[in-house]
Design a protein around this motif. Structure first.
Motif, mmCIF file in Angstrom:
data_model
loop_
_atom_site.group_PDB
_atom_site.id
_atom_site.type_symbol
_atom_site.label_atom_id
_atom_site.label_comp_id
_atom_site.label_asym_id
_atom_site.label_seq_id
_atom_site.Cartn_x
_atom_site.Cartn_y
_atom_site.Cartn_z
ATOM 1 N N VAL A 1 9.327 -1.818 16.826
ATOM 2 C CA VAL A 1 9.510 -1.942 15.373
ATOM 3 C C VAL A 1 8.500 -1.076 14.625
ATOM 4 O O VAL A 1 8.841 -0.416 13.637
ATOM 5 C CB VAL A 1 9.412 -3.421 14.957
ATOM 6 N N SER A 2 7.260 -1.050 15.096
ATOM 7 C CA SER A 2 6.250 -0.207 14.454
ATOM 8 C C SER A 2 6.602 1.268 14.604
ATOM 9 O O SER A 2 6.439 2.055 13.665
ATOM 10 C CB SER A 2 4.868 -0.474 15.061
ATOM 11 N N GLY A 3 7.078 1.645 15.786
ATOM 12 C CA GLY A 3 7.471 3.034 15.986
ATOM 13 C C GLY A 3 8.618 3.434 15.076
ATOM 14 O O GLY A 3 8.612 4.529 14.488
ATOM 15 N N THR B 1 13.158 -8.059 9.542
ATOM 16 C CA THR B 1 12.812 -7.816 10.942
ATOM 17 C C THR B 1 11.313 -7.714 11.108
ATOM 18 O O THR B 1 10.719 -8.308 12.021
ATOM 19 C CB THR B 1 13.472 -6.514 11.439
ATOM 20 N N ARG B 2 10.666 -6.968 10.210
ATOM 21 C CA ARG B 2 9.218 -6.797 10.323
ATOM 22 C C ARG B 2 8.470 -8.093 10.052
ATOM 23 O O ARG B 2 7.437 -8.361 10.674
ATOM 24 C CB ARG B 2 8.767 -5.672 9.392
ATOM 25 N N GLY C 1 0.796 -1.206 0.000
ATOM 26 C CA GLY C 1 0.000 0.000 0.000
ATOM 27 C C GLY C 1 0.833 1.262 0.000
ATOM 28 O O GLY C 1 2.056 1.247 -0.045
ATOM 29 N N ASN C 2 0.132 2.393 0.089
ATOM 30 C CA ASN C 2 0.757 3.702 0.100
ATOM 31 C C ASN C 2 1.731 3.834 1.269
ATOM 32 O O ASN C 2 1.357 3.572 2.420
ATOM 33 C CB ASN C 2 -0.340 4.766 0.207
ATOM 34 N N PRO C 3 2.988 4.239 1.014
ATOM 35 C CA PRO C 3 3.978 4.314 2.108
ATOM 36 C C PRO C 3 3.556 5.261 3.227
ATOM 37 O O PRO C 3 3.796 4.975 4.404
ATOM 38 C CB PRO C 3 5.236 4.794 1.398
ATOM 39 N N GLY C 4 2.974 6.408 2.861
ATOM 40 C CA GLY C 4 2.539 7.346 3.890
ATOM 41 C C GLY C 4 1.459 6.759 4.778
ATOM 42 O O GLY C 4 1.492 6.903 6.009
ATOM 43 N N LEU C 5 0.503 6.073 4.161
ATOM 44 C CA LEU C 5 -0.549 5.415 4.933
ATOM 45 C C LEU C 5 0.040 4.305 5.795
ATOM 46 O O LEU C 5 -0.382 4.101 6.935
ATOM 47 C CB LEU C 5 -1.608 4.853 3.985
ATOM 48 N N GLY C 6 1.054 3.610 5.246
ATOM 49 C CA GLY C 6 1.719 2.562 6.022
ATOM 50 C C GLY C 6 2.382 3.118 7.266
ATOM 51 O O GLY C 6 2.329 2.495 8.342
ATOM 52 N N ARG C 7 2.997 4.296 7.150
ATOM 53 C CA ARG C 7 3.649 4.890 8.318
ATOM 54 C C ARG C 7 2.619 5.313 9.366
ATOM 55 O O ARG C 7 2.846 5.149 10.573
ATOM 56 C CB ARG C 7 4.505 6.079 7.885
#
Length: 214
Positions: A63-65, A82-83, A3-9
């Motif tokens: 990891v999410s942070g 890692t993810r 998906g969209n990288p910005g939305l992923g972040r």
């Protein structure tokens, strides 16, 4: 495709906040419970972080942070490997809870809410994050062996913790009931499950990889 990288972040940031808050509340609840039995705050912290669930939710938050802050910049915490590993670990948290641990302890109120987030909400959200937003096609068939280190160390730690304290954290690892043979056999089955899941994740990763132009 992902998906969209910005939305992923943004999604990763939401997971980090949810998992981090749940871990913090679990620590506070654990300290309160241990102190009510005459123990110290330190004993409460050690007990809480001795659970695979809490350790793994902490990994998810970290990891999410990092993924929310750094995006796809290369680093240990943001690497696809890692993810993917963390997705396996938290998936196992959800599956083992659903299959073996649901209903073993009566809970209500805040304790039930925190338990639900740690065992149900975070596993679903993080696995979705990995499926939808983590770049695919970057894993190798050797990766699952490296991913085994964390669960292997945990199995060893849990047996040592139980031997030193007399408190075994999970019924399928309770040496006082199963003996070392039974507990180790269960540990080997769980480790084999981690390895199998790792191979499945690599297969999914390769199947979802961007196709080379013809």
């Amino acid at each position: 495709m992902t998906g969209n990288p910005g939305l992923g972040r943004l999604f990763a940031a939401m997971i980090a906040l949810i998992a981090g808050a749940a871990v913090l509340l679990q620590v506070l609840l654990g300290i309160e419970a241990v102190q009510a039995r005459g123990g110290s705050a330190l004993e409460g912290v050690i007990l809480v972080f001795s659970y695979f669930t809490v350790l793994t939710n902490t990994l998810v938050a970290i990891v999410s942070g990092a993924s929310a802050l750094l995006g796809e910049r290369d680093g240990l915490l943001t690497r696809p490997g890692t993810r993917a590993a963390v997705a396996i670990y938290i998936f196992v948290v959800g599956v083992i809870f659903a299959a073996l641990l649901t209903g073993l302890r009566p809970m209500s109120g805040l304790t039930l809410a925190v338990d639900t987030v740690l065992h149900r909400v975070v596993p679903v959200l993080y696995v979705l994050y990995w499926l939808l937003f983590v770049p695919k096609g970057r894993l190798s068939w050797r990766d699952p062996l490296a991913w085994m280190l964390y669960p292997l160390l945990y199995v060893a730690y849990s047996l040592l913790y139980g031997a030193l304290t007399g408190r075994y954290l999970y019924p399928f690892a309770d040496v006082t009931v199963l003996g070392y043979g039974g507990a180790l056999a269960n540990g080997l089955v769980i480790l084999a499950g981690f390895l199998a899941l790792g191979l499945i994740v690599v297969a999914i990763d390769q199947a979802m990889a961007p196709k080379e132009p013809a």
